[in-house]
Design a protein around this motif. Structure first.
Motif, PDB file in Angstrom:
ATOM      1  N   ALA A 326      48.384 -77.343  69.852  1.00 50.56           N
ATOM      2  CA  ALA A 326      47.938 -77.746  68.509  1.00 50.56           C
ATOM      3  C   ALA A 326      49.122 -78.192  67.652  1.00 50.56           C
ATOM      4  O   ALA A 326      48.936 -78.786  66.603  1.00 50.56           O
ATOM      5  N   GLU A 327      50.333 -77.867  68.093  1.00 46.27           N
ATOM      6  CA  GLU A 327      51.541 -78.255  67.344  1.00 46.27           C
ATOM      7  C   GLU A 327      52.727 -78.269  68.301  1.00 46.27           C
ATOM      8  O   GLU A 327      52.608 -77.793  69.448  1.00 46.27           O
ATOM      9  N   ASP A 328      53.853 -78.784  67.840  1.00 49.49           N
ATOM     10  CA  ASP A 328      55.059 -78.746  68.677  1.00 49.49           C
ATOM     11  C   ASP A 328      55.449 -77.283  68.883  1.00 49.49           C
ATOM     12  O   ASP A 328      55.417 -76.494  67.933  1.00 49.49           O
ATOM     13  N   VAL A 329      55.836 -76.944  70.084  1.00 49.94           N
ATOM     14  CA  VAL A 329      56.134 -75.540  70.371  1.00 49.94           C
ATOM     15  C   VAL A 329      57.074 -75.484  71.582  1.00 49.94           C
ATOM     16  O   VAL A 329      57.065 -76.395  72.417  1.00 49.94           O
ATOM     17  N   GLU A 330      57.862 -74.412  71.672  1.00 46.37           N
ATOM     18  CA  GLU A 330      58.740 -74.273  72.836  1.00 46.37           C
ATOM     19  C   GLU A 330      58.236 -73.119  73.690  1.00 46.37           C
ATOM     20  O   GLU A 330      57.908 -72.050  73.147  1.00 46.37           O
ATOM     21  N   ILE A 331      58.157 -73.353  74.972  1.00 46.21           N
ATOM     22  CA  ILE A 331      57.729 -72.267  75.867  1.00 46.21           C
ATOM     23  C   ILE A 331      58.429 -72.403  77.221  1.00 46.21           C
ATOM     24  O   ILE A 331      58.561 -73.518  77.740  1.00 46.21           O
TER      25      ILE A 331
END
Ligand code: HEM
Length: 432
Positions: A326-331
């Motif tokens: 749903a949004e930019d994210v780091e994983i």
């Protein structure tokens, strides 16, 4: 930087999305081990533009757990499973008037609507309610084990036990008459096993993606026409079962629309048995391969809970779901952009050596065994207590009547990227 992104393409990418590779379990696990050892989050790229959109494959246990629990960042919409490759998604949109999902159900809803729908039936599947139907389940288990014994000594466990038993249990809970169970089984096999020539009832081998999509669409239509009739019956004459609850349910004061209602029946009818069949057959395979373990649990039933839990991890019948960021994210060290598509692979996560010691070994004493076969977070399996209960009761019954069991041939797995497991398990049974 773009060239730091771990990617797979070609044969390895095909192995992740090809139903046939899920039938070849050891190779599949080797592929996931290779991919995970480079990175727990890896970009999968198509060879030909347009077959599928690039997606992130998540093979690490911690990362699958993190994504599953963060339902605000990782949405179930607009894509639920990867078998909706581009062609399938276009077909679904044409069929439904714009939705990428052929079926609208709990697994295709996000907050806030998801919880409102889930709550409609949640109580049915909680331990308190299940205690009230334990005797009924035990009676079904006794009939099933009797059928196994009558058919013995050499039998195929799947069509005789692991397929019909959970089917009958969930159809009783749903409120579908017994004579309609063969139709429900066939439609579920087409829905989940549409890619397997032995399960899709089409008589066709090597079907194209378009043929498979049409077969699945036909199954959905048949499910819908069946449940439309059932809705009318359960509205006119509610019978205190899950189908009566769904037929007469309201969300925000409004009755469910036809599409949402059909999806609700379909998810309970389909998710409620093929999955448990696969873990039940897996438990039996583990026992058949290890006579000492069979003798131990026969003598000490307290070992059964560990066998059931380990069988669910070891088989991971729901092999993946998809999420959309749903949004930019780091994983897992990777930068995921808003709108990116992720495959959370439960098979890979449940065989991550960082979480499970010697993960391919069936270890009934594994502790802790915090597997992800039922998912986690808001969508965690609604039927997990039922699945465990059904398996425990079946094996308690079976261990009372069967002295020993051994393999009588080669077991075979289904070709499916989504729900999969053994489609045949030849056994030789010695009765008490
Ligand atoms: C959802 C696995 C048995 C009904 C799920 C999910 C998984 C799963 C992985 C998605 C979880 C997530 O997205 O985090 C299994 C396995 C089973 C099993 C491995 C057996 C061993 C059952 C049974 C039922 C059932 C017996 C009976 C009705 C559902 C439903 C959902 C679901 C309704 C959707 C829940 C939601 O989206 O809120 N299951 N399942 N499952 N399962 Fe199961």
């Amino acid at each position: 930087m773009a060239n730091d992104v771990p990617t797979i393409q070609g044969d390895m990418a095909r192995a992740v999305i090809d139903p046939a590779s899920y039938a070849d379990w050891d190779n599949l696990l080797n592929t996931f081990d290779d991919i995970r050892s480079t990175s727990p989050v890896t970009k999968v790229l198509p060879d030909d533009e347009g077959i599928f959109d690039p997606f992130w494959l998540v093979t690490g246990y911690d990362e699958v757990m993190q994504i599953s629990k963060d339902n605000a960042t990782f949405l179930n919409n607009p894509r639920t499973v990867v078998f909706s490759l581009t062609e399938g998604i276009e077909f679904a949109k044409a069929m439904t008037g714009g939705s990428p999902h052929m079926v609208a159900s709990l697994v295709t809803f996000d907050a806030p609507i998801h919880m409102k729908y889930r709550k409609l039936t949640q109580e049915w599947f909680m331990p308190k309610n299940l205690r009230g139907i334990e005797d009924e389940i035990r009676a079904i288990a006794q009939d099933t084990v009797q059928r196994l014994i009558d058919a013995g000594p050499e039998t195929d466990f799947v069509p005789l036990v692991s397929a019909p038993y959970p089917l009958h249990v969930v159809m009783q809970i749903l409120g579908v008459p017994e004579e309609d169970e063969p139709r429900m089984l066939m439609l579920t096999q087409q829905l989940f096993g549409g890619q397997d020539e032995d399960l899709n009832h089409s008589g066709m081998k090597d079907m194209t993606a378009e043929q498979i999509t049409q077969l699945v669409a036909g199954a959905v239509k048949d499910f819908e026409s069946y449940f439309a009739k059932l809705t009318a019956e359960k509205r006119a004459n509610p019978t205190g079962d899950v189908a009566s609850t769904i037929a007469n349910a309201a969300v925000d004061g409004e009755p469910l629309n036809d599409r949402d209602m059909m999806g609700y029946y379909i998810i309970v009818a389909a998710a409620g048995h093929d999955t448990t069949s696969a873990s039940t057959a897996g438990a039996m395979l583990a026992l058949a391969r290890d006579p000492e373990q069979f003798a131990r649990v026969k003598a000490d039933r307290s070992l059964l809970a560990g066998i059931v839990e380990e069988a669910i991890r070891w088989t991971s019948p729901v092999q993946h779901f998809m999420r959309t960021a749903a949004e930019d994210v780091e994983i897992g060290g990777q930068k995921i952009a808003k709108g990116d598509w992720l495959m959370i692979n439960y098979v890979a996560a449940n065989h991550d050596p960082a979480q499970f010691d010697d993960p391919r070994r069936f270890d009934a004493a594994r502790s802790p065994n915090r597997h992800l076969a039922f998912g986690a977070g808001a969508h965690q399996c609604l039927g997990l207590h039922l699945a465990r209960l059904e398996m425990r009761i079946l094996f308690e019954t079976l261990l009372d009547r069967v002295e020993a069991v051994e393999l009588a041939g080669e077991p075979a797995r289904s070709k499916s990227t989504f729900v999969g497991g053994l489609k045949t398990l030849p056994l030789r049974i010695t009765t008490v």
